[in-house]
Design an enzyme around this catalytic site. Structure first.
Site, mmCIF file in Angstrom:
data_model
loop_
_atom_site.group_PDB
_atom_site.id
_atom_site.type_symbol
_atom_site.label_atom_id
_atom_site.label_comp_id
_atom_site.label_asym_id
_atom_site.label_seq_id
_atom_site.Cartn_x
_atom_site.Cartn_y
_atom_site.Cartn_z
ATOM 1 N N HIS A 118 56.384 -23.718 66.759
ATOM 2 C CA HIS A 118 56.522 -22.326 67.195
ATOM 3 C C HIS A 118 55.709 -22.081 68.456
ATOM 4 O O HIS A 118 54.737 -22.783 68.732
ATOM 5 C CB HIS A 118 56.010 -21.350 66.128
ATOM 6 N N GLU A 122 51.186 -20.407 62.943
ATOM 7 C CA GLU A 122 51.732 -20.186 61.600
ATOM 8 C C GLU A 122 50.642 -20.431 60.562
ATOM 9 O O GLU A 122 49.945 -21.438 60.606
ATOM 10 C CB GLU A 122 52.925 -21.112 61.340
ATOM 11 N N HIS A 161 55.131 -29.579 62.818
ATOM 12 C CA HIS A 161 54.839 -29.532 61.388
ATOM 13 C C HIS A 161 56.105 -29.393 60.547
ATOM 14 O O HIS A 161 57.190 -29.081 61.040
ATOM 15 C CB HIS A 161 53.878 -28.388 61.069
ATOM 16 N N HIS A 317 36.620 2.059 53.940
ATOM 17 C CA HIS A 317 36.132 1.183 55.001
ATOM 18 C C HIS A 317 37.158 1.146 56.125
ATOM 19 O O HIS A 317 38.234 1.723 56.025
ATOM 20 C CB HIS A 317 35.891 -0.231 54.460
ATOM 21 N N HIS A 319 38.337 -1.748 59.640
ATOM 22 C CA HIS A 319 38.171 -3.085 60.210
ATOM 23 C C HIS A 319 38.051 -2.977 61.726
ATOM 24 O O HIS A 319 38.961 -2.475 62.394
ATOM 25 C CB HIS A 319 39.337 -3.983 59.811
ATOM 26 N N HIS A 363 40.541 3.545 55.375
ATOM 27 C CA HIS A 363 41.411 3.454 54.204
ATOM 28 C C HIS A 363 40.634 2.989 52.982
ATOM 29 O O HIS A 363 39.490 2.550 53.076
ATOM 30 C CB HIS A 363 42.579 2.498 54.467
ATOM 31 N N GLU A 378 44.549 -9.733 52.287
ATOM 32 C CA GLU A 378 44.325 -9.029 53.545
ATOM 33 C C GLU A 378 44.356 -10.067 54.663
ATOM 34 O O GLU A 378 43.640 -11.066 54.595
ATOM 35 C CB GLU A 378 42.959 -8.349 53.561
#
Length: 425
Positions: A118, A122, A161, A317, A319, A363, A378
């Site tokens: 790609h 990935e 791969h 919290h 990010h 959130h 996550e």
């Protein structure tokens, strides 16, 4: 207006979702306060029951127009092959997900995800069965590794791969560090000065490059010269049919090479036993973190595997590094996302759903089940997992300042814990 919990459980069972009594009429836009009225036109009762936060369970704190931040793999078109299937969630499905696209890849025993590469990285997480991973670097190093549930792989942009299913049924969550994974790229001819002529004469190409397709579109005399073989129709059966999965038998061959195998910090695979579950201070569950700190090659996707006990809360919290992309593996969840400007919206999630929380948006995630753990992943387009705890921030700010900022008594701030709780029971 009161409705019994037996009714709540009965209608929720029809939709196959966990029963939680928000008051009002389950599956109808009638709240406990009496606001609303029944659906009189066409509606999908199962979706209504699965998304109470859109109707009878809608919190009064939800304000304004927040775009949809949820998608279900069950809504994705499934591409089926002899040997397995693939279904994706890309930006056209979930426009708010700019950083990451996802897919589920299922392989039967011997099924091979075709040899490919790609122009994006990935990442993969095995959650059913087991797979053999095969990869080669630009330096001629190679890797063959068996991955079982919980194990992870990461192939950098351009890495060669493939992988194969070992058990009768095998399934992998795949993620890419590009939300618009299926977008068409363009190679512009240099001889057009006008941009419209450039666009109309551009050569388009997609994100995935497959070995079989490339060979099928290369003259056979060139292939013979390249591979130092005779031109006797060796590649006549190599088809340009875009088969992403093919049927085969489980590999029994080993490989050796002069440049050796990928190991240590260069390894493309990570075994989850090397990331012990963290028993969080809040006591409501566990977290396992896999990012570049313990999986050095994974520089553009960081992951946290989160397990919430029944009723537990992933604390408020945000990010600081990226959007949060989510995959819900089991259980049922509720989350409210605050996107600034006084705007917020609550979403309901169940197994097979994906979601995205905008960059730096505040959130929480709550397990709404009374008897089932919530397990979800996550993912971040980042080299590390990072979050800022609202409770810890308030506790580590001068208490009179924090109390004044949110207009509460100072003793409320005094009771807050100064260490990050992560998950609260």
């Amino acid at each position: 207006m009161k409705f019994g919990s037996a009714l709540v459980a009965a209608v929720a069972a029809v939709a196959g979702v966990a029963a939680k009594d928000y008051g009002g009429v389950p599956g109808q836009p009638i709240q406990k306060s009496g606001k609303g009225a029944v659906f009189s036109g066409a509606t999908n009762p199962q979706l209504d029951l699965q998304n109470p936060s859109n109707i009878n369970g809608q919190p009064a704190t939800d304000i304004g127009l927040v775009p949809n931040l949820k998608w279900s793999f069950s809504l994705s078109k499934t591409r089926m092959f002899h040997g397995g299937w693939i279904r994706e969630q890309v930006i056209s499905d979930l426009p708010a997900s700019h950083d990451i696209a996802g897919a589920q890849v299922h392989l039967t025993k011997g099924g091979i995800r075709q040899m490919h590469w790609h122009r994006v990285a990935e990442w993969g997480y095995v959650y059913a069965g087991s797979i053999l991973v095969f990869a080669v670097t630009e330096d001629g190093q190679y890797q063959i590794d068996k991955l079982t549930p919980g194990d992870i792989y990461y192939f950098p942009k351009g890495a060669a791969h493939s992988f194969q299913g070992i058990e009768d049924e095998n399934e992998v969550l795949v993620a890419f560090d590009e939300g618009d994974f299926d977008k068409i790229g363009y190679l512009f001819p240099p001889y057009y000065s006008n941009i419209n002529l450039q666009l109309s004469n551009a050569f388009n190409y997609r994100t995935t490059f497959q070995v079989a397709e490339w060979i099928a579109h290369t003259p056979q005399d060139v292939l013979a010269k390249n591979f130092n073989i005779s031109t006797g129709g060796t590649f006549d059966k190599t088809k340009s049919n875009m088969l992403e999965i093919i049927n085969s038998t489980t590999s029994t061959h080993n490989v050796t090479g002069p440049n050796g195998a990928l190991m240590g910090n260069s390894s493309y695979t990570f075994h989850i036993r090397d990331a012990p579950e963290i028993q969080v201070p809040g006591g409501g569950g566990t977290i396992q973190i896999v990012d570049s700190k313990n999986f050095p090659i994974s520089k553009t996707i960081a992951c946290a595997i989160v397990r919430l006990k029944p009723g537990a809360l992933r604390e408020l919290h945000w990010h600081p590094t990226a959007e949060e992309w989510l995959y819900f593996h089991s259980g049922n969840a509720r989350a409210t996302v605050y996107v600034s400007g006084g705007l917020s919206r609550t979403f309901d999630f169940t197994a097979g759903d994906t979601g995205v929380f905008p960059d730096n948006a505040g959130h929480y995630i709550e397990n709404v089940s009374e008897d089932e753990d919530l397990v979800y992943l996550e993912l971040y387009k980042a080299d590390r997992v990072a979050d800022v705890s609202l409770s810890q921030w308030l506790a580590l700010t001068p208490h009179d300042i924090a109390a004044a900022a949110i207009n509460v008594p100072i003793d409320v701030i005094d009771k807050l814990k100064k260490d990050k709780q992560y998950i609260i029971q």
